[in-house]
Every structure is written in C-alpha cells, then in structure tokens.
Scaffold this motif. Sequence first.
Motif, short mmCIF file in Angstrom:
data_model
loop_
_atom_site.label_atom_id
_atom_site.label_comp_id
_atom_site.label_asym_id
_atom_site.label_seq_id
_atom_site.Cartn_x
_atom_site.Cartn_y
_atom_site.Cartn_z
N LEU A 210 -4.31 79.34 -51.51
CA LEU A 210 -5.29 78.75 -50.60
C LEU A 210 -6.24 79.81 -50.06
O LEU A 210 -7.45 79.58 -49.93
CB LEU A 210 -4.59 78.03 -49.45
N GLY A 211 -5.70 80.97 -49.75
CA GLY A 211 -6.54 82.07 -49.30
C GLY A 211 -7.52 82.50 -50.37
O GLY A 211 -8.69 82.80 -50.08
N THR A 212 -7.07 82.53 -51.62
CA THR A 212 -7.95 82.89 -52.73
C THR A 212 -9.05 81.85 -52.91
O THR A 212 -10.21 82.19 -53.17
CB THR A 212 -7.15 83.02 -54.04
N VAL A 213 -8.70 80.58 -52.77
CA VAL A 213 -9.70 79.52 -52.87
C VAL A 213 -10.76 79.69 -51.78
O VAL A 213 -11.97 79.58 -52.05
CB VAL A 213 -9.04 78.13 -52.75
N ALA A 214 -10.33 79.97 -50.55
CA ALA A 214 -11.28 80.18 -49.46
C ALA A 214 -12.19 81.37 -49.75
O ALA A 214 -13.41 81.31 -49.52
CB ALA A 214 -10.53 80.40 -48.15
N PHE A 215 -11.62 82.45 -50.28
CA PHE A 215 -12.42 83.62 -50.61
C PHE A 215 -13.42 83.31 -51.71
O PHE A 215 -14.59 83.73 -51.64
CB PHE A 215 -11.51 84.77 -51.04
N ASP A 216 -13.00 82.58 -52.74
CA ASP A 216 -13.89 82.24 -53.84
C ASP A 216 -15.06 81.37 -53.34
O ASP A 216 -16.20 81.53 -53.78
CB ASP A 216 -13.13 81.50 -54.94
N LEU A 217 -14.76 80.45 -52.43
CA LEU A 217 -15.82 79.61 -51.86
C LEU A 217 -16.84 80.45 -51.09
O LEU A 217 -18.06 80.28 -51.24
CB LEU A 217 -15.21 78.55 -50.95
N LEU A 218 -16.34 81.36 -50.26
CA LEU A 218 -17.23 82.22 -49.48
C LEU A 218 -18.00 83.17 -50.38
O LEU A 218 -19.17 83.48 -50.12
CB LEU A 218 -16.43 83.00 -48.44
N LEU A 219 -17.36 83.65 -51.44
CA LEU A 219 -18.04 84.54 -52.37
C LEU A 219 -19.18 83.81 -53.08
O LEU A 219 -20.26 84.37 -53.29
CB LEU A 219 -17.04 85.07 -53.40
N ALA A 220 -18.95 82.55 -53.43
CA ALA A 220 -20.00 81.74 -54.05
C ALA A 220 -21.18 81.57 -53.11
O ALA A 220 -22.35 81.63 -53.52
CB ALA A 220 -19.45 80.38 -54.47
N VAL A 221 -20.89 81.36 -51.83
CA VAL A 221 -21.96 81.22 -50.83
C VAL A 221 -22.74 82.52 -50.70
O VAL A 221 -23.98 82.52 -50.64
CB VAL A 221 -21.37 80.81 -49.47
N ALA A 222 -22.03 83.66 -50.68
CA ALA A 222 -22.70 84.95 -50.52
C ALA A 222 -23.60 85.26 -51.73
O ALA A 222 -24.73 85.73 -51.57
CB ALA A 222 -21.66 86.06 -50.35
N ILE A 223 -23.11 84.98 -52.94
CA ILE A 223 -23.88 85.26 -54.14
C ILE A 223 -25.13 84.38 -54.21
O ILE A 223 -26.24 84.86 -54.49
CB ILE A 223 -23.02 85.08 -55.39
N THR A 224 -24.95 83.10 -53.93
CA THR A 224 -26.11 82.20 -53.98
C THR A 224 -27.10 82.46 -52.86
O THR A 224 -28.30 82.21 -53.02
CB THR A 224 -25.65 80.73 -53.92
N SER A 225 -26.61 82.97 -51.73
CA SER A 225 -27.53 83.34 -50.65
C SER A 225 -28.42 84.51 -51.06
O SER A 225 -29.60 84.56 -50.71
CB SER A 225 -26.75 83.69 -49.39
N ALA A 226 -27.84 85.44 -51.83
CA ALA A 226 -28.63 86.57 -52.33
C ALA A 226 -29.66 86.11 -53.35
O ALA A 226 -30.70 86.76 -53.52
CB ALA A 226 -27.71 87.61 -52.94
N LEU A 227 -29.38 84.98 -54.02
CA LEU A 227 -30.30 84.45 -55.04
C LEU A 227 -31.02 83.20 -54.54
O LEU A 227 -31.50 82.39 -55.35
CB LEU A 227 -29.52 84.12 -56.31
N ARG A 228 -31.13 83.09 -53.24
CA ARG A 228 -31.66 81.85 -52.65
C ARG A 228 -33.07 81.52 -53.12
O ARG A 228 -33.39 80.37 -53.42
CB ARG A 228 -31.64 81.99 -51.12
N LEU A 229 -33.94 82.52 -53.21
CA LEU A 229 -35.33 82.28 -53.60
C LEU A 229 -35.42 81.79 -55.05
O LEU A 229 -36.31 81.00 -55.39
CB LEU A 229 -36.16 83.55 -53.41
N ARG A 230 -34.52 82.25 -55.89
CA ARG A 230 -34.54 81.83 -57.29
C ARG A 230 -33.92 80.45 -57.48
O ARG A 230 -34.33 79.67 -58.33
CB ARG A 230 -33.81 82.84 -58.17
#
Length: 230
Positions: free
Chosen positions: A101-121
């Motif tokens: 469950l902790g890994t799932v939470a981390f993966d979700l947050l990581l996806a948010v962080a990566i897409t935030s960096a690519l938000r303009l694209r």
Amino acid sequence: MTTAAALAANPLWYATRAGGTIALVLLTATVALGIAVGGQAAPRIVGRFEVGLLHRNLAALSLAFLGLHIATAAVDPYTHLGWTVAVVPFTSSYRPLWLGLGTVAFDLLLAVAITSALRLRLGRRRWKAVHWLAYAAWPVGLFHALGTGTDTRLPFQLWLYATCLATVAAAAGWRLHRAGPGHRAARLGGGLLVGAVPVSVTAFLASGPLRAGWSHSAAALTLAALGGLR
C-alpha cells in the motif's frame, strides 16, 4: 534479542518511522489545502499564486521526506527490502500487503510529480486528471502507516493519525459547505464519503493494529493471501 529490542537498537528504524510520519503529516497538509481552496472555495484575502506556491512546496517536502522514508527502509538490514519494493507493489516478503500500500501511494505521488513537471506539454485537462491521484494516495498511505507501523499503538501516534483524519475531514467539509445549495447530490455523496473514512479507520484499528500480536498475525495473513499472486 527480541524484535522490539532489535528495532530499538537500530537507528535506521527511527529514521524510517520519522521520515514516514513527517511525510504523512506534510501530505495531509497538502491534500487538505488542495481540497479546501480548490475550485470556487479559493480564499479572497490570499492570492491564488501564494496558495499555489504553498501547495507545491508542501508537496515537494512530502516527496522529500517520503524519499528519506523509502531509502532508510531499503537499506535497513532488519527488513531486507531492497529497492524494487519501492516501486513494485506487493513484492516484499516482509508485511507485503501493508508495504505494498505504501508503494502504491508512492507510485501515485510520483506520477503526479512527473506529470506536473510536464504540465505544459500534457495540457491542463490531462494534468488535472492525473493530479487527482494525489488525493487517492492519502488514504492509501494512511492505511499503510496504520497497518505496517510498529508504533501504531502508541498514544502519540494515534493522536497524530486522528489529527490527520480530522484535518482532511474538516477541509472536505468546508469545501462541501462552499459548494452551495445547487450541488445537493455532490454534497450528499461527498459527506457520506468523508464520514466513511474515519469509520473505516476506527473499525480497522479496533480489529487489527490495536490488538495484541497484530504484527505477527498480519504478516502471516498477508503472506498467505499474496503468496499465490507471485
């Protein structure tokens, strides 16, 4: 040496628990702020830029302490987790369900962080869809902490979890209140969801982590349940 004594003599255990606890508190603040000031509920006194900057800084700090939590757990010789467990859920031989469950939470947050960096694209609509994953990461992370934490039964830790729950519930209640009378169905559904979370957490604590021998029985049960999946 008993399990408790071994953990007490291990500084990495303290670092792991401290990093995870601080990450949960910061994630709670991030989620509560995002819920309370999102949409039409944004404050009038403080500008959107300041609120957005605070929200992003809290999210970045959450990831930083989550990284500390993962790194210290991965190198801890007591658990023998390794780095794969940090990104692939339910692959650990040590408390696989709760660590998963902790890994799932981390993966979700990581996806948010990566897409935030690519938000303009990506565009706002796609980014917003992924951004909602951060809200799902909070309850998943909370149950991870409740289920795997060896200090869950401590009064301080219980009060901290209760405060996190109350903070997010208050933010959600405020958001629902500001939604207005024209959103009755959404307010009713949101209110039921907000009320279901603390009820579920309380029932889970009473039937699991607060009972004697929880850590040993939970490990055995999750190994048996997940053994057929690997």
